[in-house]
Write an enzyme that holds these catalytic residues in place. Structure first.
Site, mmCIF file in Angstrom:
data_model
loop_
_atom_site.group_PDB
_atom_site.id
_atom_site.type_symbol
_atom_site.label_atom_id
_atom_site.label_comp_id
_atom_site.label_asym_id
_atom_site.label_seq_id
_atom_site.Cartn_x
_atom_site.Cartn_y
_atom_site.Cartn_z
ATOM 1 N N GLY A 181 5.114 -4.019 8.420
ATOM 2 C CA GLY A 181 4.613 -4.508 9.708
ATOM 3 C C GLY A 181 4.484 -6.008 9.662
ATOM 4 N N GLN A 224 1.161 -14.223 11.884
ATOM 5 C CA GLN A 224 1.569 -14.451 10.492
ATOM 6 C C GLN A 224 2.738 -15.415 10.379
ATOM 7 O OE1 GLN A 224 1.656 -9.974 9.587
ATOM 8 N NE2 GLN A 224 1.155 -10.849 7.596
ATOM 9 N N CYS A 278 -1.058 -7.326 1.921
ATOM 10 C CA CYS A 278 -0.699 -8.098 3.122
ATOM 11 C C CYS A 278 0.204 -9.251 2.720
ATOM 12 C CB CYS A 278 -1.958 -8.630 3.793
ATOM 13 S SG CYS A 278 -1.621 -9.593 5.275
ATOM 14 N N LEU A 279 1.268 -9.455 3.485
ATOM 15 C CA LEU A 279 2.203 -10.546 3.207
ATOM 16 C C LEU A 279 1.506 -11.903 3.258
ATOM 17 C CD1 LEU A 279 5.178 -9.217 5.361
ATOM 18 C CD2 LEU A 279 5.087 -9.298 2.852
ATOM 19 N N HIS A 297 -3.880 -2.572 11.009
ATOM 20 C CA HIS A 297 -3.757 -3.786 10.192
ATOM 21 C C HIS A 297 -3.130 -4.926 11.013
ATOM 22 C CE1 HIS A 297 -2.583 -5.713 6.133
ATOM 23 N NE2 HIS A 297 -1.814 -6.368 6.995
ATOM 24 N N GLU A 298 -2.069 -4.599 11.761
ATOM 25 C CA GLU A 298 -1.371 -5.646 12.543
ATOM 26 C C GLU A 298 -2.211 -6.130 13.721
ATOM 27 O OE1 GLU A 298 0.853 -6.785 10.923
ATOM 28 O OE2 GLU A 298 1.360 -5.066 9.681
ATOM 29 N N HIS A 329 -4.647 -8.612 12.649
ATOM 30 C CA HIS A 329 -4.078 -9.963 12.486
ATOM 31 C C HIS A 329 -4.155 -10.756 13.790
ATOM 32 C CE1 HIS A 329 -2.358 -10.426 8.479
ATOM 33 N NE2 HIS A 329 -1.772 -9.241 8.540
HETATM 34 O O1 GNR Z 1 3.903 -4.483 4.009
HETATM 35 C C1 GNR Z 1 2.744 -4.164 4.248
HETATM 36 N N1 GNR Z 1 2.245 -3.042 3.673
HETATM 37 C C2 GNR Z 1 1.034 -2.480 4.042
HETATM 38 C C3 GNR Z 1 0.524 -1.466 3.247
HETATM 39 C C4 GNR Z 1 -0.665 -0.848 3.559
HETATM 40 C C5 GNR Z 1 -1.334 -1.215 4.698
HETATM 41 C C6 GNR Z 1 -0.845 -2.232 5.507
HETATM 42 C C7 GNR Z 1 0.345 -2.855 5.187
HETATM 43 S S1 GNR Z 1 0.979 -4.079 6.231
HETATM 44 C C8 GNR Z 1 1.895 -5.027 5.082
HETATM 45 C C9 GNR Z 1 2.686 -6.124 5.787
HETATM 46 C C10 GNR Z 1 1.707 -7.064 6.441
HETATM 47 O O2 GNR Z 1 1.030 -7.835 5.846
HETATM 48 N N2 GNR Z 1 1.593 -6.966 7.742
HETATM 49 O O3 GNR Z 1 0.698 -7.706 8.402
HETATM 50 NI NI NI Z 2 -0.833 -8.192 6.948
#
Ligand code: GNR
Ligand code: NI
Length: 142
Positions: free
Chosen positions: A26, A31, A74-75, A116-117, A120
């Site tokens: 995601g 980001q 998270c990236l 999660h997204e 952000h």
């Molecule tokens: O690649 C991602 N893996 C992930 C694994 C578990 C819960 C959330 C994520 S999102 C993350 C990519 C990212 O940072 N998206 O904002």
């Molecule tokens: Ni993330």
């Protein structure tokens, strides 16, 4: 986002490219330094039935099931993982890449990624939701 125009669609295409290049499941526009409420998600092949999803102005309109705890990364927070507690299921509304209203019901990894997204977009990182993030040693230290 007031209108889903060609510029927004170009942003979505760029975000998919960046997400796949980074091997993430995601990505949120925040980001990549863009202050627009746009997310992209693709949790396949973890969920074989899943496909790429882009959402503009996404909103969690419902929560379902228990709270579940899972390891996240998270990236934008490289080298850190942590157990995050989130709703098992969510109902999310927003606009698709054509500006049409869509509502989707998700559970499992897709529901987790959507939460999660959307976090952000509100400036919230998964490390803000856990007491103790675990540093992951870089590959070179192994
Ligand atoms: O690649 C991602 N893996 C992930 C694994 C578990 C819960 C959330 C994520 S999102 C993350 C990519 C990212 O940072 N998206 O904002
Ligand atoms: Ni993330």
């Amino acid at each position: 986002v007031a209108r889903v125009d060609e510029r927004v669609r170009e942003l979505i295409r760029d975000m998919f490219d960046t997400m796949y290049e980074s091997e993430g499941i995601g990505l949120a526009a925040t980001q990549v330094g863009v202050g627009k409420r746009v997310i992209v998600v693709d949790v396949s092949p973890a969920d074989q039935a899943a496909s790429p999803i882009a959402l503009v102005n996404p909103e969690i309109v419902g929560r379902e099931g228990e709270m579940t705890t899972c390891m996240e990364g998270c990236l934008s927070v490289p080298g850190v993982q942590g157990e995050v507690t989130r709703s098992e299921g969510v109902v999310v509304s927003g606009l698709n890449e054509n500006g049409e209203p869509v509502t989707l019901r998700a559970d499992g990894i897709l529901a987790r990624c959507l939460q999660h997204e959307i976090d952000h977009l509100d400036g919230v990182l998964f490390i803000d939701r856990i007491p103790s993030p675990i540093p992951v040693p870089p590959a070179s230290a192994k």
